[in-house]
Enzyme design. Sequence first.
Site, PDB file in Angstrom:
ATOM      1  N   LYS A  46       0.807  -1.221   0.000  1.00 25.12           N
ATOM      2  CA  LYS A  46       0.000   0.000   0.000  1.00 25.12           C
ATOM      3  C   LYS A  46       0.836   1.265   0.000  1.00 25.12           C
ATOM      4  O   LYS A  46       0.437   2.270  -0.584  1.00 25.12           O
ATOM      5  CB  LYS A  46      -0.941  -0.016   1.205  1.00 25.12           C
ATOM      6  N   GLY A 104      -8.794  -6.341   2.685  1.00 24.79           N
ATOM      7  CA  GLY A 104      -9.863  -7.151   3.253  1.00 24.79           C
ATOM      8  C   GLY A 104     -10.053  -6.971   4.741  1.00 24.79           C
ATOM      9  O   GLY A 104     -10.651  -7.808   5.402  1.00 24.79           O
ATOM     10  N   GLY A 105      -9.514  -5.864   5.288  1.00 25.05           N
ATOM     11  CA  GLY A 105      -9.762  -5.598   6.705  1.00 25.05           C
ATOM     12  C   GLY A 105      -8.834  -6.344   7.642  1.00 25.05           C
ATOM     13  O   GLY A 105      -8.838  -6.116   8.848  1.00 25.05           O
ATOM     14  N   TYR A 122      -6.758   9.027  10.219  1.00 22.47           N
ATOM     15  CA  TYR A 122      -8.131   8.528  10.171  1.00 22.47           C
ATOM     16  C   TYR A 122      -9.070   9.692   9.898  1.00 22.47           C
ATOM     17  O   TYR A 122      -9.120  10.647  10.684  1.00 22.47           O
ATOM     18  CB  TYR A 122      -8.468   7.839  11.498  1.00 22.47           C
ATOM     19  N   HIS A 175     -16.704   4.736   2.601  1.00 27.13           N
ATOM     20  CA  HIS A 175     -15.832   3.893   1.800  1.00 27.13           C
ATOM     21  C   HIS A 175     -16.564   3.621   0.499  1.00 27.13           C
ATOM     22  O   HIS A 175     -17.569   2.925   0.481  1.00 27.13           O
ATOM     23  CB  HIS A 175     -15.543   2.589   2.567  1.00 27.13           C
ATOM     24  N   LYS A 205     -16.031  -5.428   5.649  1.00 28.99           N
ATOM     25  CA  LYS A 205     -17.305  -5.023   5.067  1.00 28.99           C
ATOM     26  C   LYS A 205     -18.403  -6.014   5.457  1.00 28.99           C
ATOM     27  O   LYS A 205     -18.161  -7.219   5.513  1.00 28.99           O
ATOM     28  CB  LYS A 205     -17.187  -4.956   3.543  1.00 28.99           C
ATOM     29  N   ASN A 247      -7.261  -2.891  -4.873  1.00 33.70           N
ATOM     30  CA  ASN A 247      -7.264  -4.341  -4.740  1.00 33.70           C
ATOM     31  C   ASN A 247      -7.121  -4.944  -6.125  1.00 33.70           C
ATOM     32  O   ASN A 247      -7.984  -4.758  -6.984  1.00 33.70           O
ATOM     33  CB  ASN A 247      -8.545  -4.828  -4.069  1.00 33.70           C
ATOM     34  N   ARG A 279      -7.556  -7.642  -7.717  1.00 31.29           N
ATOM     35  CA  ARG A 279      -8.223  -8.949  -7.810  1.00 31.29           C
ATOM     36  C   ARG A 279      -9.731  -8.725  -7.845  1.00 31.29           C
ATOM     37  O   ARG A 279     -10.198  -7.596  -7.755  1.00 31.29           O
ATOM     38  CB  ARG A 279      -7.870  -9.785  -6.588  1.00 31.29           C
ATOM     39  N   ARG A 283     -23.344  -9.925   3.888  1.00 28.16           N
ATOM     40  CA  ARG A 283     -22.458 -11.066   4.095  1.00 28.16           C
ATOM     41  C   ARG A 283     -22.921 -11.861   5.310  1.00 28.16           C
ATOM     42  O   ARG A 283     -23.005 -11.319   6.414  1.00 28.16           O
ATOM     43  CB  ARG A 283     -21.030 -10.598   4.341  1.00 28.16           C
TER      44      ARG A 283
END
Lengths: 169, 169, 507, 507
Positions: free
Chosen positions: C118, C166-167, C204, C210, C239, C292, C294, C339
Amino acid sequence: MRYFTKQQGQKEAVPVDLEALGGDRYKLTVNGVTYQVDALALEHGTMSMLVDGQSYSAEFEESGDEVGVLLRGQVSRFDVADERRLRLRAGTAAFSVEGKQLVTAPMPGKVVKVLVKVGDEVKEGQGLVVVEAMKMENELKSPKAGKVTELFAKEGTTVENNAKLVIVE
Amino acid sequence: MRYFTKQQGQKEAVPVDLEALGGDRYKLTVNGVTYQVDALALEHGTMSMLVDGQSYSAEFEESGDEVGVLLRGQVSRFDVADERRLRLRAGTAAFSVEGKQLVTAPMPGKVVKVLVKVGDEVKEGQGLVVVEAMKMENELKSPKAGKVTELFAKEGTTVENNAKLVIVE
Amino acid sequence: MPKIRKVLVANRGEIAIRVMRTCKELGIATVAVYSEADRSALHVRTADQAFFVGPPPSRESYLVQQRILDAAKAAGADAIHPGYGFLSENASFVRACEAAGITFIGPPAAAMDAMGEKTRARANMIKVGVPVVPGTTEPIATEAEAREYAQKIGFPIMLKAAGGGGGKGMRRVEGMGDFESAWRSAKSEALNSFGNDAVYIEKYLEKPHHVEIQVFADTHGNVIHLNERECSAQRRHQKVVEETPSPILTPELRAQMGEVAVKAAKAVNYVGAGTVEFLVDVHRNFYFLEMNTRLQVEHPVTEWVTGLDLVALQIKVAEGEKLPLLEAPTPRGHSIEVRVYAEDPSRNFMPSPGKITYLRVPGGPNVRDDSGVFPGYTVPNFYDPMISKLSVWAPTRREAIARAQRALSEYVVKGITTNIRYLKAILAHPEFVEGDYDTGFLGREHTTLQGVEDPKLSEMALLASAVYAHQRDAKRARTMPGGKAGAADASSGRISPWRLALRSRRR
Amino acid sequence: MPKIRKVLVANRGEIAIRVMRTCKELGIATVAVYSEADRSALHVRTADQAFFVGPPPSRESYLVQQRILDAAKAAGADAIHPGYGFLSENASFVRACEAAGITFIGPPAAAMDAMGEKTRARANMIKVGVPVVPGTTEPIATEAEAREYAQKIGFPIMLKAAGGGGGKGMRRVEGMGDFESAWRSAKSEALNSFGNDAVYIEKYLEKPHHVEIQVFADTHGNVIHLNERECSAQRRHQKVVEETPSPILTPELRAQMGEVAVKAAKAVNYVGAGTVEFLVDVHRNFYFLEMNTRLQVEHPVTEWVTGLDLVALQIKVAEGEKLPLLEAPTPRGHSIEVRVYAEDPSRNFMPSPGKITYLRVPGGPNVRDDSGVFPGYTVPNFYDPMISKLSVWAPTRREAIARAQRALSEYVVKGITTNIRYLKAILAHPEFVEGDYDTGFLGREHTTLQGVEDPKLSEMALLASAVYAHQRDAKRARTMPGGKAGAADASSGRISPWRLALRSRRR
């Protein structure tokens, strides 16, 4: 026949009088109100319950003494006992009211860190053990201020659901 | 251990030699070819079978002596017996090769019409009984030319799957 | 590039099934890989071939490049689809595939290098004029340095794993008091998830949204975006609910962000499916967060409103085909994904692995379930607790919410605990319904989202439980005449509330 | 008209669930009715309220108008949705609803009168210039008259129930030899299905396509069509596979047929959802066949390509709202529906009621399952054997076929026999794939559609069956040590093929 239903989170057990009317029909009296209930048990712990024309689809899951009931999206847990079972239970309470607090593993996983040792004084909310499951680390905290009197958790070991980890007294 | 597998529609039973290798692993020899098979039984009659890297998901359904196997969209039915079971069976065949032909209900339903009576001469393909199920009328026909020797079907009665209806001899 | 005939899916769970479904529809053979913990998993049975790759921990199986490549060779696969997570953003794996003559269905290694770490991605984006959130441009070596930098830019700050998204390996830190534990757990999670414990710091932003842009590029230099996804309903940077279109985006802002996302992808010579994540602040300024490189978990919502099959598109691009469209389609209707996790929201979202004893999946119009489980399956405790993604489509956002609620009300999972009720609470929350919810929404509303009890339903449940106990006891009495029905009380599992009162209440 | 707050669904099975799903999404309460055979049915549990209406035979329960109305009054329902079949095309029931002050969600009684009896409908259509198939315009009183008329127009002819549709009470007659049994069974089925044994005769067209147009009308005089559905894959006049767009329609023919369908609906002052069925011959002439004055089984394919919810639209129209669109939308992509029946194609499609012991429903992108069953449910033998409708969407017909095949390959139903494999054979048949299949297709290709065996798969199944038997015997030996594993042989069910050879083979 009288049942005592104690909902999780409630202090008092509620008595329910049940009379089987044959087939799937029951007369149930609770809190002074009597219901005519048509309760058809299906497979896999599902029940179709009709009460005064209202239809409720209930899903049951037993877990130890309790049964979880999923009904119209709401989950409630009950411990239901008849009078005989209630008597059987009287002597079995494992812990006294005050004092000892047992911290158990809330899921199967791996103990990745033990943050206390026997004899440590801990504050309420202080981290005791870190358990990893499904790639998430979960810090288990002390339910009360007190002293660590027993420590079952060992770093690097795999633990089952409900395994004893720590006793704080 | 040797098994005899007879596929529905085939004349001959095929011998299969099975050696359990521990866990879910088996060595199977059939028609002179030996396979190393990893066969994991799951719940509800499902099996995950790996043979030389190929993956087969098999669904089983038992029905009487036979087991139906659904595998990659194809259904095959087998009667599998070891040598002891094969011997046990020898004496139990219910009908002789020629002669009596039993017509049974192919599904649960209601007999809406009986088209013959005992003693009638019938042609092959002639209607014997009409059974209604799921709003469809199904005419059951004689499998051979012959004479009606027994008649179990009664108009207006409900019949179970495989119930005896007529014998043509 | 030749047509792909056989794809090894280097993943597990729902995404492995998702990829195999498209392969099957395209007439492409599929190869699964599985760890010891996944022998019984659905992806093994869904594939045409399956190969064992090692012990349960992913570091010893799904992350071992050589094992994956050996399986691909043994199976004769000509391509590998990495799914998300695992090796999906690992440039060295892309190079290993290349060396082995196997097509990697994803971006080239160079693009991954440029976007994968990143901090490097931030530096690259700053270079081409893409706005970024203030923070370090390099991973931080020591905790002391990290504390110093945090002090400088001011709390709250974010600790972030440099090696993946992915957190995982992410922690928000409010002040010096939390620093040590956050630092330790972020690094440890980063190591476990990506095999790389490098962590960096970002400022932050307050009340940010997001919002991410789906991009797609082919090998002929065409780069397009496929509009946005709103992913602000997050818990611990994971998420939980995603939707498209974003309720806060105007067509102008969508066009601007899309343009910047395409610029970002072009800057690194991107190929295939990628997602450019942005934070959007209260003034609707947007900042590049990460890319990301992917397929995303939440790609179904984009598929619903565009009618595209993104996995099919990935495969076409990997085969060298040109993109079938050259600009973003106007979003058609609205889509929401929730989810479904094997976790217990009322016990601080404790993971709840175990055996699924009963499963009923919603059906009917415009409902999609992407799941990796089945009745009788034991959810192992080694991997991500997400068991299914439920997504819906409707002409408008209001109707999509109602449809998602209806579908969730049909979802029954027994044997393990799931977050289904929590998801319903999110969709019913006024802040969500109103549409302007930021990334702090779920944390802030934690208590409200636990739900309140309807006493009428509790009474009905009480009646049901009494009949249930009666029928159960009657059955037990029949099966063990003279036996003690009460004997089962001593079994393990959840303890009687009469006894529970004597025990600890965990928070 | 006021908003509808509570709907009684006067139906069962998948269509009852379908209607209730939309009601739930619209915030409308639902009321189920159930016969003695349906106490355990899913629609009872899906509804907010449920009322008992009588014994299993529909003539004594679902068709008893007074019982349905009593239930509606008891529940306080302000509207009734009839689904399809049962009372859905019964004008006297519409009048009874009106008299009781309950909104009937469907066309007015007068429109039903005009279209309900097929012979009257034909006469009405001839009057406004809609082309019809040659045949009698009145029900025929006696078999002798019928024979005479058939002789006159020439075989093959169709016998058709005047009182209803859906393939019930329909028989194709090839010549005088078949006449008696066809006449008897058509009349008897007509009586059972519609309470009316009137039958009429139509000329049977060679190689016709069954193409129908969905129409919608509001109470403000707006009538539109929503394009066509191709329903030529029929067995015994029962639709098995439906799709839209029709592969044989040009945009011009679509427009022409749409226009005629709208004209037909206008001629009878139609309101709500209706379907005008046409036969299209080899020269692409089209003839009015009948109008179904209700929602069709196959409405999901229209929903897929238009994005509309037809049940929601029915409710809006019943509330007096105007149609939200005033011309046919251009169809978007392609949709196919297959009907999953509890029947055994290899035993002459014998119905196969019984208990569903295991159920796995397909998922993933653009797959919709409309089902009325669940694992543990016993499919009763009193009603229609359709247990589910599986529909898919894809951008093109070719992709839709591949998707339907993929979805069917995921469908597992145990305990009863279904036609799933037969459906796969239809979709794989060159005539279907090519797109020009007429209503004789399924009958003509009956043998081909039974499928051929792949010997490699049979060998794998044989291996699996041996391991299965081994594991089963081992388990039995453990549970009853010293017991005879062979004892189970004597149980009922399907008989050993060794013995079966000694028994009759039914055709």
